[in-house]
Design a protein around this motif. Structure first.
Motif, PDB file in Angstrom:
ATOM      1  N   LYS A 297      -3.997  15.463   0.159  1.00  0.00           N
ATOM      2  CA  LYS A 297      -5.452  15.299   0.283  1.00  0.00           C
ATOM      3  C   LYS A 297      -6.002  14.424  -0.840  1.00  0.00           C
ATOM      4  CE  LYS A 297      -6.546  19.388   2.980  1.00  0.00           C
ATOM      5  NZ  LYS A 297      -6.978  20.803   2.923  1.00  0.00           N
ATOM      6  N   ALA A 298      -5.496  14.655  -2.051  1.00  0.00           N
ATOM      7  CA  ALA A 298      -5.977  13.882  -3.201  1.00  0.00           C
ATOM      8  C   ALA A 298      -5.596  12.412  -3.037  1.00  0.00           C
ATOM      9  CB  ALA A 298      -5.398  14.445  -4.496  1.00  0.00           C
ATOM     10  N   VAL A 299      -4.353  12.174  -2.598  1.00  0.00           N
ATOM     11  CA  VAL A 299      -3.906  10.791  -2.373  1.00  0.00           C
ATOM     12  C   VAL A 299      -4.801  10.141  -1.331  1.00  0.00           C
ATOM     13  CG1 VAL A 299      -2.059   9.383  -1.390  1.00  0.00           C
ATOM     14  CG2 VAL A 299      -1.506  11.190  -3.034  1.00  0.00           C
ATOM     15  N   HIS A 300      -5.076  10.867  -0.274  1.00  0.00           N
ATOM     16  CA  HIS A 300      -5.908  10.336   0.802  1.00  0.00           C
ATOM     17  C   HIS A 300      -7.288   9.928   0.270  1.00  0.00           C
ATOM     18  CE1 HIS A 300      -7.333   9.780   4.880  1.00  0.00           C
ATOM     19  NE2 HIS A 300      -8.420  10.469   4.552  1.00  0.00           N
ATOM     20  N   GLU A 301      -7.857  10.796  -0.564  1.00  0.00           N
ATOM     21  CA  GLU A 301      -9.211  10.505  -1.059  1.00  0.00           C
ATOM     22  C   GLU A 301      -9.235   9.348  -2.047  1.00  0.00           C
ATOM     23  OE1 GLU A 301     -11.074  14.020  -2.498  1.00  0.00           O
ATOM     24  OE2 GLU A 301     -11.405  14.825  -0.489  1.00  0.00           O
ATOM     25  N   ILE A 302      -8.259   9.338  -2.953  1.00  0.00           N
ATOM     26  CA  ILE A 302      -8.272   8.269  -3.963  1.00  0.00           C
ATOM     27  C   ILE A 302      -7.995   6.918  -3.329  1.00  0.00           C
ATOM     28  CG2 ILE A 302      -6.890   7.308  -5.859  1.00  0.00           C
ATOM     29  CD1 ILE A 302      -7.142   9.770  -7.316  1.00  0.00           C
ATOM     30  N   THR A 303      -7.037   6.885  -2.409  1.00  0.00           N
ATOM     31  CA  THR A 303      -6.675   5.596  -1.825  1.00  0.00           C
ATOM     32  C   THR A 303      -7.689   5.161  -0.768  1.00  0.00           C
ATOM     33  OG1 THR A 303      -5.222   6.669  -0.221  1.00  0.00           O
ATOM     34  CG2 THR A 303      -4.224   5.949  -2.281  1.00  0.00           C
TER      35      THR A 303
ATOM     36  N   ALA B  53       0.807  -1.218   0.000  1.00  0.00           N
ATOM     37  CA  ALA B  53       0.000   0.000   0.000  1.00  0.00           C
ATOM     38  C   ALA B  53       0.843   1.272   0.000  1.00  0.00           C
ATOM     39  CB  ALA B  53      -0.949  -0.011   1.199  1.00  0.00           C
ATOM     40  N   GLU B  54       1.896   1.326   0.810  1.00  0.00           N
ATOM     41  CA  GLU B  54       2.669   2.565   0.922  1.00  0.00           C
ATOM     42  C   GLU B  54       3.337   2.935  -0.408  1.00  0.00           C
ATOM     43  OE1 GLU B  54       2.817   5.118   2.958  1.00  0.00           O
ATOM     44  OE2 GLU B  54       1.144   4.027   3.853  1.00  0.00           O
ATOM     45  N   ILE B  55       3.913   1.900  -1.047  1.00  0.00           N
ATOM     46  CA  ILE B  55       4.580   2.142  -2.331  1.00  0.00           C
ATOM     47  C   ILE B  55       3.572   2.611  -3.378  1.00  0.00           C
ATOM     48  CG2 ILE B  55       5.771   0.968  -4.224  1.00  0.00           C
ATOM     49  CD1 ILE B  55       6.840  -0.915  -1.837  1.00  0.00           C
TER      50      ILE B  55
END
Lengths: 234, 234
Positions: free
Chosen positions: B117-123, B94-96
């Motif tokens: 924020k975008a990474v947080h929402e997509i993932t 997941a982290e990679i």
């Protein structure tokens, strides 16, 4: 010893050269093979088969090589003309283009808040904005300008190399049936090997991939053979 | 009358059918033309030319049609296997994978804050995350599962239609030179028309595009003719 913790993703990344070889050799092994097989069904000597085979290899390699070159330069022209158009649209139809960026982010599941902020940031820089539209609205990547020429040569040469395989047995005999027998054996083997490695490149099962490529060649050759036999019998 | 304010972008969006026709007809017009021209340089009658031409059209249409079918199913298999791998990676690395999403947003010029924020929402949604990776890390779009079969037929049929153009004059004469003369005239005209419309589809200059396609055909035919003449003179 230092361990390497870099994450190596096992996804496919076949080089452009390999792609060109696959394109050229795929048709090069199949079409001259089927043409020679077809003629073997209708003529007894091998002179005509060699002549037609060489003419086909010349025709096919030039058509595919120059065709690849033209496709490459067309891709470049197309990219440049779309790039110009996007710069124009970003300048003159800014609101509509902003909405399209927003639509992308919405599709990726971002919240309205982040959508707005991301749109604001991307559209703040005209180059970033255009690059974004090229890639995500139009799905276009910038083509390598030296690619077309290299590609033309690689595809053409692979076609010649592939085409000489099915034709070679006819050089050593005057009997077309004898030539066909050896041509079928070595070409089907080569098609299987070719299909095996091609499948490995694209990450599908190599055994079934090799068999499929071999069967396409066999089907093309059998059809050509059957059709010329039919014409001869008329 | 209500005015329609929908913004119609004039970008290229040629249908899949047109693409298949272009693929099949491009080689179909060129290769049988060059093969027949090549044989005309070496034989006097037209019987062998018709035989070889028909064998080539059968071989080429099957090789290209089935080749297109195989390419379609391979694309589907490849997409499915990469999709499975991405779900695995999102689960176990997941982290990679998060970093790779971040890298995308960074490349598009977003600030660190919006990136996070975008990474947080997509993932936050596994399906969105995988779809995002498929499209933006790997550049893969989901293929249409019914495409392969249709495509095979369209490409094969276009090859046959294209190939019958250069071959047709040989049916009406017993003199290969006479046949060649008419074959050159009608095929070069057809190649130009074909190249003209193909160029329109891809948004490049139709006149120069038509000329280029015509010249590729002429080069292939002239080379094949020269080579067989050379072989005959040996």
């Amino acid at each position: 010893m230092k361990e390497n913790h870099t994450h190596q993703e096992p996804h496919l990344n076949s080089s452009d050269l390999l792609k060109d070889i696959v394109i050229g050799m795929s048709d090069g092994l199949t079409v001259p093979f089927a043409l020679a097989a077809g003629l073997s069904g209708a003529v007894n000597g091998t002179g005509v088969i060699i002549l037609a085979g060489i003419a086909e290899i010349a025709a096919g390699s030039i058509a595919m090589g120059l065709g690849g070159y033209l496709a490459g330069t067309t891709e470049q022209d197309h990219y440049n003309s779309e790039l110009k158009r996007e710069y124009y649209e970003v300048e003159h139809l800014a609101e509509i283009e902003k909405n399209e960026v927003r639509k992308c982010f919405k599709e990726w599941g971002l919240s309205t808040e982040i959508q707005e902020k991301a749109v604001h940031e991307i559209t703040g820089n005209k180059d970033h904005w255009v690059q974004f539209m090229m890639k995500h609205e139009l799905g276009l990547n910038e083509p390598d300008p030296t690619r077309a020429k290299k590609s033309a040569f690689n595809i053409g040469a692979s076609y010649v190399a592939g085409g000489l395989v099915p034709l070679s047995p006819y050089f050593f005999t005057n009997d077309s049936t004898e030539g066909l027998k050896f041509s079928v054996i070595i070409t089907l083997i080569c098609l299987f090997i070719f299909g095996y490695f091609k499948s490995k490149l694209t990450g599908v099962n190599p055994l079934s991939g090799g068999l499929k490529v071999m069967m396409i060649g066999a089907a093309a050759a059998a059809t050509a053979f059957g059709i010329t036999k039919l014409i001869e019998s008329l």
